[in-house]
Design an enzyme around this catalytic site. Structure first.
Site, PDB file in Angstrom:
ATOM      1  N   MET A  36      36.236  41.925  43.115  1.00  0.00           N
ATOM      2  CA  MET A  36      36.070  43.411  42.965  1.00  0.00           C
ATOM      3  C   MET A  36      36.546  43.906  41.744  1.00  0.00           C
ATOM      4  O   MET A  36      36.511  45.186  41.491  1.00  0.00           O
ATOM      5  CB  MET A  36      36.810  44.111  44.055  1.00  0.00           C
ATOM      6  CG  MET A  36      36.247  43.628  45.270  1.00  0.00           C
ATOM      7  SD  MET A  36      36.163  44.833  46.580  1.00  0.00           S
ATOM      8  CE  MET A  36      37.967  45.568  46.854  1.00  0.00           C
ATOM      9  N   TYR A  38      38.875  44.648  38.176  1.00  0.00           N
ATOM     10  CA  TYR A  38      39.974  44.931  37.549  1.00  0.00           C
ATOM     11  C   TYR A  38      40.869  43.713  37.686  1.00  0.00           C
ATOM     12  O   TYR A  38      42.059  43.422  38.389  1.00  0.00           O
ATOM     13  CB  TYR A  38      40.788  46.112  38.699  1.00  0.00           C
ATOM     14  CG  TYR A  38      41.592  46.798  37.669  1.00  0.00           C
ATOM     15  CD1 TYR A  38      41.162  47.953  37.192  1.00  0.00           C
ATOM     16  CD2 TYR A  38      43.147  46.693  37.972  1.00  0.00           C
ATOM     17  CE1 TYR A  38      41.990  48.836  36.395  1.00  0.00           C
ATOM     18  CE2 TYR A  38      44.011  47.482  37.416  1.00  0.00           C
ATOM     19  CZ  TYR A  38      43.311  48.524  36.551  1.00  0.00           C
ATOM     20  OH  TYR A  38      44.350  49.337  35.720  1.00  0.00           O
ATOM     21  N   HIS A  43      43.136  36.437  39.238  1.00  0.00           N
ATOM     22  CA  HIS A  43      41.840  36.229  39.067  1.00  0.00           C
ATOM     23  C   HIS A  43      41.767  35.053  38.126  1.00  0.00           C
ATOM     24  O   HIS A  43      40.742  34.080  38.410  1.00  0.00           O
ATOM     25  CB  HIS A  43      41.051  37.443  38.748  1.00  0.00           C
ATOM     26  CG  HIS A  43      41.047  38.568  39.802  1.00  0.00           C
ATOM     27  ND1 HIS A  43      41.782  39.577  39.631  1.00  0.00           N
ATOM     28  CD2 HIS A  43      40.760  38.656  41.095  1.00  0.00           C
ATOM     29  CE1 HIS A  43      41.722  40.477  40.564  1.00  0.00           C
ATOM     30  NE2 HIS A  43      40.953  39.806  41.520  1.00  0.00           N
ATOM     31  N   ASP A 156      44.961  36.789  49.968  1.00  0.00           N
ATOM     32  CA  ASP A 156      44.143  37.229  51.177  1.00  0.00           C
ATOM     33  C   ASP A 156      43.869  35.972  51.984  1.00  0.00           C
ATOM     34  O   ASP A 156      42.870  35.750  52.290  1.00  0.00           O
ATOM     35  CB  ASP A 156      42.878  37.748  50.389  1.00  0.00           C
ATOM     36  CG  ASP A 156      42.920  39.092  49.771  1.00  0.00           C
ATOM     37  OD1 ASP A 156      43.437  40.098  50.009  1.00  0.00           O
ATOM     38  OD2 ASP A 156      42.647  39.047  48.296  1.00  0.00           O
TER      39      ASP A 156
END
Lengths: 304, 304
Positions: A36, A38, A43, A156
């Site tokens: 998503m 940012y 990441h 997650d």
């Protein structure tokens, strides 16, 4: 690095790269990191893994409205396209897919991918509809990008469990690769939402990683400890932080995310070297943070 | 013709054929006809279309338990593997996928693909859960076979509408190609379930195609006719058959399957050349038959 705003573009960029690179063994393997935006070092670690293992590395940046509840932070979810593209370039991404909401949802959507079971506890319980939104958008992205491998962060963890179940159940020919949680030096798990934290909240938020660490050391070394005791200790530790408001603390089997047998506790899982997850979601002000630790259980010698 | 019983086999057969035939333009295009077997000339027409348009023609035969309700005819659904394979061979099928239930559903299934809206009326209303089962198994088959084109009979018109919506919503890179209903000379729409009919039921079942034909001629020629009148006439015609028990008779827009505006009737749809479907489901004894006609409406001159 090519930037695609439309589905047609991303498909044609990937097809070109597949054709160009088809002469090497891993050349036409497509690795995919859906995000998503940012982007942070968490990441970046996924993109590095994708770069290592796949001939073609694809990143998507899309703040997916259908995975946010009506009272959640969709409107203020942080964005920074320019910095994201710099990070992507640095990590050797081949194609960035940056669709608009209208490109992803051009007409009234009537199709939903639902995964039950693994979505009943943790964030699935406190964010109704969230994982329907995740499973549906990831199905769409998988059908658009057609990756061979997709990389997801273990922060997650429930998302990983849900997507793994979806891929198995629907026979998607895609390998889901979970990657370790990346933390700040002081232990805070990286999250795009950390930017919301005040200095004081940021300091108190360390209780999350600290209590998980204490709990996992205890589980590893204390043969007599029970799941109830662990949960009570983590809960107490977090409650000592005046700014923390617990959403959930839970201890489940992994990856099925089922409660442990109350009578049995850790005993059978230790004997079978089963895995558990200790997971929590805690609000600091209006910022909800999650963290977890996944452990493979082992027998503990009674007298050390 | 190769016969695959496992997912791994069908994938490897198709991959081999794609590689062998990649030198011709349409050579590596995969056409797919998913069926529940007991093949008749309706299926044969789909296979011929697939053979014409695709370099590689794949047929699946799988009686999918999850699209049958608890009181439906799963246990007695007709099967005839040998005859099916002969028909497939005759129609130039390259690969037949014949999986077992255990191959398709090896573990507890937790993932469901749901399409709302187009599933609310017709068979979606009288067979709750049916289209979840269809959308889910077709998603699985699409992920296994990875076709470029998939061919479906218009007799299951709602199924076509559901799958088209699913493919659009989930960005599946697959063209859904609906093919005309194939009928016996006397008008009865071909169906694997026709085999259940007694001689008398078979004779009375002609009321379905006959009443649809009468209704469509009337809609084409009578500017004053209303949807209510058409539905009443079809209903009355069917009720005159003592063995027929109506499940539904409905007249909806196509492909959205929405009710027509009661005040407006056919007027606006005629002006905009919109499409409608007149669809019915009728039981003869324990055998439930469906039939339909899809029409593009046109203005009718008032004085002919």
């Amino acid at each position: 690095m090519r930037i695609a705003k439309t589905i047609a573009e991303v498909r044609s960029f990937i097809a070109e790269l597949r054709a160009e690179r088809s002469d090497t063994a891993s050349g036409s393997i497509v690795g995919f990191v859906p995000t998503m935006g940012y982007l942070h070092e968490g990441h970046a670690s996924l993109l590095r893994r994708s770069r290592q293992e796949s001939g073609i590395s694809v990143l998507s940046i899309f703040v997916n409205p259908i995975q946010f509840g009506p009272n959640e932070d969709l409107d203020r979810y942080p964005r920074s396209e320019e910095a994201d593209l710099k990070l992507a370039e640095r990590e050797g991404v081949d194609v960035v897919f940056l669709p608009s909401v209208a490109e992803m949802y051009p007409e009234e959507r009537r199709t939903t991918v639902t995964v039950t079971g693994v979505t009943e506890r943790l964030c699935g319980a406190s964010r109704p509809g969230h994982f329907d939104g995740v499973a549906t958008v990831v199905s769409k992205l998988f059908n658009i990008v057609k990756p061979d491998q997709a990389f997801f962060g273990a922060k997650d963890a429930q998302q990983v469990a849900v997507l793994q179940k979806m891929v198995n159940d629907l026979n998607m020919d895609i390998e889901i690769i979970p990657c370790p949680i990346i933390r700040e030096e002081d232990g805070l798990a990286l999250s795009s939402r950390n930017v919301y934290l005040s200095e004081e909240q940021r300091r108190e938020a360390l209780v999350l990683s600290r209590s998980l660490r204490t709990a996992s050391l205890r589980i590893e070394s204390d043969a007599a400890v029970t799941p109830e005791l662990i949960m009570a200790e983590v809960t107490t530790a977090i409650q000592e932080s005046p700014l923390a408001e617990i959403d959930y603390v839970d201890l489940l089997t992994f990856p099925n995310l089922e409660p442990l047998d109350e009578q049995d506790g850790f005993t059978k899982l230790r004997a079978s070297e089963g895995s558990i997850i200790l997971a929590l979601a805690v609000k600091f002000g209006s910022t909800r943070l999650i963290d977890n630790t996944i452990m493979k259980l082992k027998e503990v010698p009674l007298h050390v």
